[in-house]
Design a protein around this motif. Sequence first.
Motif, PDB file in Angstrom:
ATOM      1  N   ILE A  40      43.783   1.489  28.247  1.00  0.00           N
ATOM      2  CA  ILE A  40      44.957   1.377  27.363  1.00  0.00           C
ATOM      3  C   ILE A  40      45.441   2.766  26.932  1.00  0.00           C
ATOM      4  N   CYS A  41      44.500   3.662  26.575  1.00  0.00           N
ATOM      5  CA  CYS A  41      44.931   5.026  26.212  1.00  0.00           C
ATOM      6  C   CYS A  41      45.606   5.700  27.408  1.00  0.00           C
ATOM      7  N   SER A  42      45.061   5.478  28.604  1.00  0.00           N
ATOM      8  CA  SER A  42      45.654   6.056  29.807  1.00  0.00           C
ATOM      9  C   SER A  42      47.056   5.493  30.034  1.00  0.00           C
ATOM     10  N   ALA A  43      47.196   4.194  29.832  1.00  0.00           N
ATOM     11  CA  ALA A  43      48.497   3.547  30.048  1.00  0.00           C
ATOM     12  C   ALA A  43      49.550   4.078  29.075  1.00  0.00           C
ATOM     13  N   VAL A  44      49.139   4.363  27.829  1.00  0.00           N
ATOM     14  CA  VAL A  44      50.072   4.970  26.873  1.00  0.00           C
ATOM     15  C   VAL A  44      50.584   6.297  27.442  1.00  0.00           C
ATOM     16  N   GLY A  45      49.655   7.093  28.006  1.00  0.00           N
ATOM     17  CA  GLY A  45      50.034   8.370  28.617  1.00  0.00           C
ATOM     18  C   GLY A  45      50.929   8.177  29.831  1.00  0.00           C
ATOM     19  N   VAL A  46      50.614   7.196  30.665  1.00  0.00           N
ATOM     20  CA  VAL A  46      51.389   6.947  31.884  1.00  0.00           C
ATOM     21  C   VAL A  46      52.840   6.597  31.546  1.00  0.00           C
ATOM     22  N   ILE A  47      53.012   5.702  30.574  1.00  0.00           N
ATOM     23  CA  ILE A  47      54.374   5.281  30.219  1.00  0.00           C
ATOM     24  C   ILE A  47      55.180   6.481  29.740  1.00  0.00           C
ATOM     25  N   ASP A  48      54.529   7.351  28.959  1.00  0.00           N
ATOM     26  CA  ASP A  48      55.217   8.548  28.478  1.00  0.00           C
ATOM     27  C   ASP A  48      55.540   9.500  29.640  1.00  0.00           C
ATOM     28  N   GLU A  49      54.612   9.646  30.581  1.00  0.00           N
ATOM     29  CA  GLU A  49      54.833  10.548  31.718  1.00  0.00           C
ATOM     30  C   GLU A  49      56.003  10.065  32.584  1.00  0.00           C
ATOM     31  N   ILE A  50      56.084   8.752  32.792  1.00  0.00           N
ATOM     32  CA  ILE A  50      57.218   8.219  33.580  1.00  0.00           C
ATOM     33  C   ILE A  50      58.524   8.437  32.821  1.00  0.00           C
ATOM     34  N   LYS A  51      58.478   8.185  31.509  1.00  0.00           N
ATOM     35  CA  LYS A  51      59.684   8.355  30.686  1.00  0.00           C
ATOM     36  C   LYS A  51      60.180   9.804  30.750  1.00  0.00           C
ATOM     37  N   ARG A  52      59.225  10.749  30.777  1.00  0.00           N
ATOM     38  CA  ARG A  52      59.599  12.165  30.839  1.00  0.00           C
ATOM     39  C   ARG A  52      59.998  12.599  32.259  1.00  0.00           C
ATOM     40  N   GLY A  53      59.870  11.696  33.231  1.00  0.00           N
ATOM     41  CA  GLY A  53      60.298  12.009  34.594  1.00  0.00           C
ATOM     42  C   GLY A  53      59.267  12.740  35.429  1.00  0.00           C
ATOM     43  N   SER A  54      57.995  12.760  34.999  1.00  0.00           N
ATOM     44  CA  SER A  54      56.949  13.447  35.782  1.00  0.00           C
ATOM     45  C   SER A  54      56.684  12.682  37.069  1.00  0.00           C
ATOM     46  N   PRO A  55      56.719  13.366  38.206  1.00  0.00           N
ATOM     47  CA  PRO A  55      56.496  12.656  39.469  1.00  0.00           C
ATOM     48  C   PRO A  55      55.014  12.343  39.688  1.00  0.00           C
ATOM     49  N   SER A  56      54.730  11.482  40.657  1.00  0.00           N
ATOM     50  CA  SER A  56      53.350  11.202  41.055  1.00  0.00           C
ATOM     51  C   SER A  56      53.235  11.374  42.565  1.00  0.00           C
ATOM     52  N   HIS A  57      52.002  11.182  43.062  1.00  0.00           N
ATOM     53  CA  HIS A  57      51.737  11.272  44.497  1.00  0.00           C
ATOM     54  C   HIS A  57      52.600  10.312  45.318  1.00  0.00           C
ATOM     55  N   VAL A  58      52.980   9.173  44.745  1.00  0.00           N
ATOM     56  CA  VAL A  58      53.737   8.182  45.528  1.00  0.00           C
ATOM     57  C   VAL A  58      55.236   8.221  45.241  1.00  0.00           C
ATOM     58  N   THR A  59      55.692   9.149  44.397  1.00  0.00           N
ATOM     59  CA  THR A  59      57.125   9.259  44.117  1.00  0.00           C
ATOM     60  C   THR A  59      57.836   9.772  45.373  1.00  0.00           C
ATOM     61  N   ALA A  60      58.795   8.985  45.875  1.00  0.00           N
ATOM     62  CA  ALA A  60      59.425   9.339  47.154  1.00  0.00           C
ATOM     63  C   ALA A  60      60.253  10.617  47.032  1.00  0.00           C
ATOM     64  N   ASP A  61      61.038  10.712  45.983  1.00  0.00           N
ATOM     65  CA  ASP A  61      61.927  11.869  45.797  1.00  0.00           C
ATOM     66  C   ASP A  61      61.448  12.641  44.568  1.00  0.00           C
ATOM     67  N   LEU A  62      60.938  13.847  44.807  1.00  0.00           N
ATOM     68  CA  LEU A  62      60.347  14.645  43.727  1.00  0.00           C
ATOM     69  C   LEU A  62      61.351  14.980  42.633  1.00  0.00           C
ATOM     70  N   THR A  63      62.628  15.007  42.992  1.00  0.00           N
ATOM     71  CA  THR A  63      63.621  15.450  42.013  1.00  0.00           C
ATOM     72  C   THR A  63      64.311  14.286  41.305  1.00  0.00           C
ATOM     73  N   ALA A  64      63.956  13.038  41.664  1.00  0.00           N
ATOM     74  CA  ALA A  64      64.588  11.872  41.035  1.00  0.00           C
ATOM     75  C   ALA A  64      63.695  11.326  39.922  1.00  0.00           C
ATOM     76  N   GLN A  65      64.287  10.526  39.034  1.00  0.00           N
ATOM     77  CA  GLN A  65      63.509   9.838  38.004  1.00  0.00           C
ATOM     78  C   GLN A  65      62.540   8.857  38.689  1.00  0.00           C
ATOM     79  N   PRO A  66      61.227   8.952  38.408  1.00  0.00           N
ATOM     80  CA  PRO A  66      60.293   8.034  39.077  1.00  0.00           C
ATOM     81  C   PRO A  66      60.521   6.583  38.666  1.00  0.00           C
ATOM     82  N   LEU A  67      60.253   5.666  39.589  1.00  0.00           N
ATOM     83  CA  LEU A  67      60.435   4.242  39.337  1.00  0.00           C
ATOM     84  C   LEU A  67      59.238   3.703  38.559  1.00  0.00           C
ATOM     85  N   LEU A  68      59.460   2.558  37.952  1.00  0.00           N
ATOM     86  CA  LEU A  68      58.365   1.908  37.235  1.00  0.00           C
ATOM     87  C   LEU A  68      57.822   0.779  38.112  1.00  0.00           C
TER      88      LEU A  68
END
Lengths: 214, 316
Positions: A152-180
């Motif tokens: 749950i603590c990790s998920a709180v961090g993940v939601i914030d990271e996606i909201k801030r636009g931080s990419p992940s290993h599976v993000t197709a376009d590094l410069t786009a807003q990552p999908l949820l």
Amino acid sequence: MDPNAHFPLSRRELLIAGATSAAATAVPATAHSQPKPPTMTAAAAPLSVRLSVNGAPRQLEVDPRTTLLDALRENMHLTGTKKGCDHGQCGACTVLVNGRRVVSCLSLAVMNEGASVTTIEGLGTPQAPHALQAAFVKHDGYQCGYCTPGQICSAVGVIDEIKRGSPSHVTADLTAQPLLSAEELRERMSGNLCRCGAYSNIVDAITEVAGAKA
Amino acid sequence: MKSFTYERVTSPAQAAAAVAAKPGAKFVAGGTNLLDLMKLQIETPTHLVDVNGIGLDTIEATPQGGLRIGALVRNSDLAAHKAVRRDYGVLSRALLAGASGQLRNMATTAGNLLQRTRCPYFYDTNMPCNKRQPGSGCSAIGGYSRQLAVIGSSDACIATHPSDMAVAMRVLDATVETVRADGATRVIPIADFHRLPEATPHIETQLQPGELITSVTLPAPFGGTHVYRKVRDRASYAFALVSVAAIVQPGGGGRVAVGGVAHKPWRVEAAEAQMPQGAKAVASRLFAGARPTPENAFKLPLAERTLAAALNQARS
């Protein structure tokens, strides 16, 4: 009414009592064999560290070796944060430090001077759970529950990271807003292991909360 | 954990002087690798100098058009930095392929370069290991070596360097800037920064005792298509069996480095002339003189195929 009211001991107290009685019965055997004591090094002088934990200022005196995890559990008795592997491999000890998720087993308490720490106890209570705590219950996002505070603590961090636009290993376009997407959540949560295998329900729980926020 | 004393410092020069002044002292930044090894008593520093308060946590443009990355910039912040995502995609991709979200929030740029091998015998204190205990022998040679090096190894050590980030730094020709206790600074090209094991596998980098990394600098962007492909035993959160960092230009030329195969990121500039001819031609130059074990010989065809996949991905 508190459903646990008729139990004289909490689960944790029962486990402590059990461990004590096991140790007591083991004493005669070790007294006869007199094993060599483990090699010990003299402890360095305790150090003072000031933290804010779940919004409350705390000052501790700790051996420099004390990890943030042990300081939370042993010094502050915040046992919601779990010790799994103690080597940064399982994620059970995940907490938020200054709003970012970290593994508290691989950080010394003294390295967190002045930091603001949020543990599972700081996210919500049984009476007023955090949205993710409620969603984990609703979606059955656990079985034994040991990894859950870290999840749950990790998920709180993940939601914030996606909201801030931080990419992940599976993000197709590094410069786009990552999908949820489920794929994104699986990748971003890969540092939190669940031996019971509740992963698909964990993804459902996070998706519900993150989707509601987006 | 063995007992140690601890201090915080407020400047790079003070940090270098503090470590140089005490034998057995070490810097600690993210702590993600050092604390793990201290718990296993593989690392037993007597004094820790906490460098988290010395600054060096920003990314700045250089006059040459590149980027200077502070030593304490966290892996997640470096991967998410706008200019890195836009101009140095291979670096973002490599960082995001490594470790977990929690560890990337903690681990630093300098610490990532300095992380120790994950050779199982380095981790097993009951077994000889020339890296952990110089002169004790190498248990990996003739042992369980599936994860270990296929090239650049020696009769003393077949460990690999575990970093993904360093493979991208190598393909980008990054330079490592340092400060010593006397205040002297120097610049070390990434190609020279990590050493091959030879007879002294416990000496892993060019750094002198007490020498502190202050920043890692990238040259001006090379353009091209950036690819980082990592092959591992599970889809996420595992070290590489083989990884390929590639920058491919429109004509098919470019640059390439390989991870998971050697004691340092593996790059042979002469092999890059073969890139328009395809992966087989590049791999035969890159891996000339390879000395795999029976357990890890699979890494040679795997590296060639990963390279082919990376080149295909760049063209598509």
